[in-house]
Design a protein around this motif. Structure first.
Motif, PDB file in Angstrom:
ATOM      1  N   UNK A 234       4.662  -1.264 -15.877  1.00 39.20           N
ATOM      2  CA  UNK A 234       5.805  -1.034 -14.996  1.00 39.20           C
ATOM      3  C   UNK A 234       7.070  -0.967 -15.809  1.00 39.20           C
ATOM      4  N   UNK A 235       8.060  -0.247 -15.287  1.00 38.31           N
ATOM      5  CA  UNK A 235       9.333  -0.140 -15.972  1.00 38.31           C
ATOM      6  C   UNK A 235      10.480  -0.102 -14.987  1.00 38.31           C
ATOM      7  N   UNK A 236      11.633  -0.570 -15.421  1.00 35.20           N
ATOM      8  CA  UNK A 236      12.834  -0.517 -14.600  1.00 35.20           C
ATOM      9  C   UNK A 236      13.999  -0.102 -15.485  1.00 35.20           C
ATOM     10  N   UNK A 237      14.642   1.000 -15.104  1.00 35.93           N
ATOM     11  CA  UNK A 237      15.754   1.513 -15.890  1.00 35.93           C
ATOM     12  C   UNK A 237      17.018   0.706 -15.604  1.00 35.93           C
ATOM     13  N   UNK A 238      18.056   0.943 -16.376  1.00 33.35           N
ATOM     14  CA  UNK A 238      19.338   0.266 -16.158  1.00 33.35           C
ATOM     15  C   UNK A 238      19.940   0.683 -14.814  1.00 33.35           C
ATOM     16  N   UNK A 239      19.481   1.817 -14.284  1.00 33.23           N
ATOM     17  CA  UNK A 239      19.947   2.276 -12.976  1.00 33.23           C
ATOM     18  C   UNK A 239      19.235   1.576 -11.831  1.00 33.23           C
ATOM     19  N   UNK A 240      18.159   0.871 -12.154  1.00 33.10           N
ATOM     20  CA  UNK A 240      17.356   0.235 -11.117  1.00 33.10           C
ATOM     21  C   UNK A 240      16.121   1.024 -10.718  1.00 33.10           C
ATOM     22  N   UNK A 241      16.005   2.232 -11.223  1.00 38.47           N
ATOM     23  CA  UNK A 241      14.827   3.047 -10.922  1.00 38.47           C
ATOM     24  C   UNK A 241      13.578   2.395 -11.511  1.00 38.47           C
ATOM     25  N   UNK A 242      12.530   2.323 -10.697  1.00 36.85           N
ATOM     26  CA  UNK A 242      11.295   1.684 -11.148  1.00 36.85           C
ATOM     27  C   UNK A 242      10.145   2.684 -11.186  1.00 36.85           C
TER      28      UNK A 242
ATOM     29  N   UNK B 248       5.663   2.684 -11.928  1.00 41.97           N
ATOM     30  CA  UNK B 248       4.470   1.867 -12.049  1.00 41.97           C
ATOM     31  C   UNK B 248       3.277   2.701 -12.489  1.00 41.97           C
ATOM     32  N   UNK B 249       2.377   2.054 -13.188  1.00 38.10           N
ATOM     33  CA  UNK B 249       1.085   2.677 -13.446  1.00 38.10           C
ATOM     34  C   UNK B 249       0.324   2.755 -12.123  1.00 38.10           C
ATOM     35  N   UNK B 250      -0.474   3.786 -11.970  1.00 39.50           N
ATOM     36  CA  UNK B 250      -1.222   3.952 -10.725  1.00 39.50           C
ATOM     37  C   UNK B 250      -2.102   2.740 -10.426  1.00 39.50           C
ATOM     38  N   UNK B 251      -2.596   2.117 -11.466  1.00 36.97           N
ATOM     39  CA  UNK B 251      -3.537   1.005 -11.295  1.00 36.97           C
ATOM     40  C   UNK B 251      -2.895  -0.239 -10.683  1.00 36.97           C
ATOM     41  N   UNK B 252      -1.564  -0.321 -10.700  1.00 38.00           N
ATOM     42  CA  UNK B 252      -0.901  -1.526 -10.177  1.00 38.00           C
ATOM     43  C   UNK B 252       0.012  -1.222  -8.993  1.00 38.00           C
ATOM     44  N   UNK B 253       0.165   0.034  -8.634  1.00 36.01           N
ATOM     45  CA  UNK B 253       1.037   0.390  -7.512  1.00 36.01           C
ATOM     46  C   UNK B 253       0.605  -0.328  -6.248  1.00 36.01           C
ATOM     47  N   UNK B 254       1.590  -0.880  -5.548  1.00 37.38           N
ATOM     48  CA  UNK B 254       1.297  -1.595  -4.309  1.00 37.38           C
ATOM     49  C   UNK B 254       0.904  -3.038  -4.523  1.00 37.38           C
ATOM     50  N   UNK B 255       0.659  -3.431  -5.761  1.00 35.14           N
ATOM     51  CA  UNK B 255       0.264  -4.822  -6.057  1.00 35.14           C
ATOM     52  C   UNK B 255       1.292  -5.539  -6.921  1.00 35.14           C
ATOM     53  N   UNK B 256       1.883  -4.825  -7.859  1.00 39.58           N
ATOM     54  CA  UNK B 256       2.854  -5.409  -8.790  1.00 39.58           C
ATOM     55  C   UNK B 256       4.254  -4.931  -8.442  1.00 39.58           C
ATOM     56  N   UNK B 257       5.236  -5.804  -8.694  1.00 36.30           N
ATOM     57  CA  UNK B 257       6.632  -5.453  -8.477  1.00 36.30           C
ATOM     58  C   UNK B 257       7.453  -5.894  -9.676  1.00 36.30           C
ATOM     59  N   UNK B 258       8.188  -4.960 -10.243  1.00 40.68           N
ATOM     60  CA  UNK B 258       9.092  -5.284 -11.340  1.00 40.68           C
ATOM     61  C   UNK B 258      10.501  -5.416 -10.793  1.00 40.68           C
ATOM     62  N   UNK B 259      11.240  -6.371 -11.333  1.00 38.00           N
ATOM     63  CA  UNK B 259      12.634  -6.556 -10.919  1.00 38.00           C
ATOM     64  C   UNK B 259      13.406  -7.115 -12.097  1.00 38.00           C
ATOM     65  N   UNK B 260      14.715  -7.084 -11.974  1.00 36.87           N
ATOM     66  CA  UNK B 260      15.555  -7.591 -13.062  1.00 36.87           C
ATOM     67  C   UNK B 260      16.755  -8.331 -12.497  1.00 36.87           C
ATOM     68  N   UNK B 261      17.218  -9.288 -13.263  1.00 40.88           N
ATOM     69  CA  UNK B 261      18.426 -10.046 -12.947  1.00 40.88           C
ATOM     70  C   UNK B 261      19.344  -9.901 -14.143  1.00 40.88           C
ATOM     71  N   UNK B 262      20.308  -9.017 -14.028  1.00 41.91           N
ATOM     72  CA  UNK B 262      21.177  -8.746 -15.174  1.00 41.91           C
ATOM     73  C   UNK B 262      22.076  -9.932 -15.504  1.00 41.91           C
TER      74      UNK B 262
END
Length: 118
Positions: A49-57, A59-73
């Motif tokens: 999974x990845x999250x850009x500085x813009x907040x765009x995320x 995911x790999x297909x294998x984890x979509x719907x199960x994993x969530x990436x987030x950030x606290x700047x």
């Protein structure tokens, strides 16, 4: 010098949850992309999974719907919430960070082990 320190790995049962954290040093965290990768024994490292500085995320297909990436700047931290874990999620998980305003990951953490039992 940018440092990334992962935490939160461990043992979980199939169907369970874990949350990984990655604390980053440096003043440009908010302008950098952050990502999670994993490597299982005998396999190549793969994007999770990845999250850009813009907040765009993404995911790999294998984890979509199960994993969530987030950030606290404010805390210079990125998280990976992993739900509905499967034995095939067992791997060493690595945090990665790009240089400012880049989509190429340049800095890597040491990894944290996630083991999912069936």
């Amino acid at each position: 010098q940018v440092q990334l320190v992962e935490s939160g790995g461990g043992l979980a049962q199939a169907g369970g949850s874990l949350r990984l954290s990655c604390a980053a040093s440096g003043r440009t965290f908010g302008r950098s992309g952050m990502g999670w990768f994993r490597q299982a024994p005998g396999k190549e490292r793969e994007f999770v999974a990845g999250i850009r500085w813009t907040g765009t995320v993404t995911y790999a297909d294998s984890v979509k719907g199960r994993f969530t990436i987030s950030r606290d700047n404010a805390e210079n931290t990125v998280y990976l919430q992993m739900n509905s874990l499967k034995p095939e999620d067992t791997a060493e998980y690595y945090c990665a960070r790009s240089r400012p305003f880049s989509d190429e990951y340049f800095y890597w953490g040491q990894g944290t082990q996630v083991t999912v039992s069936s």
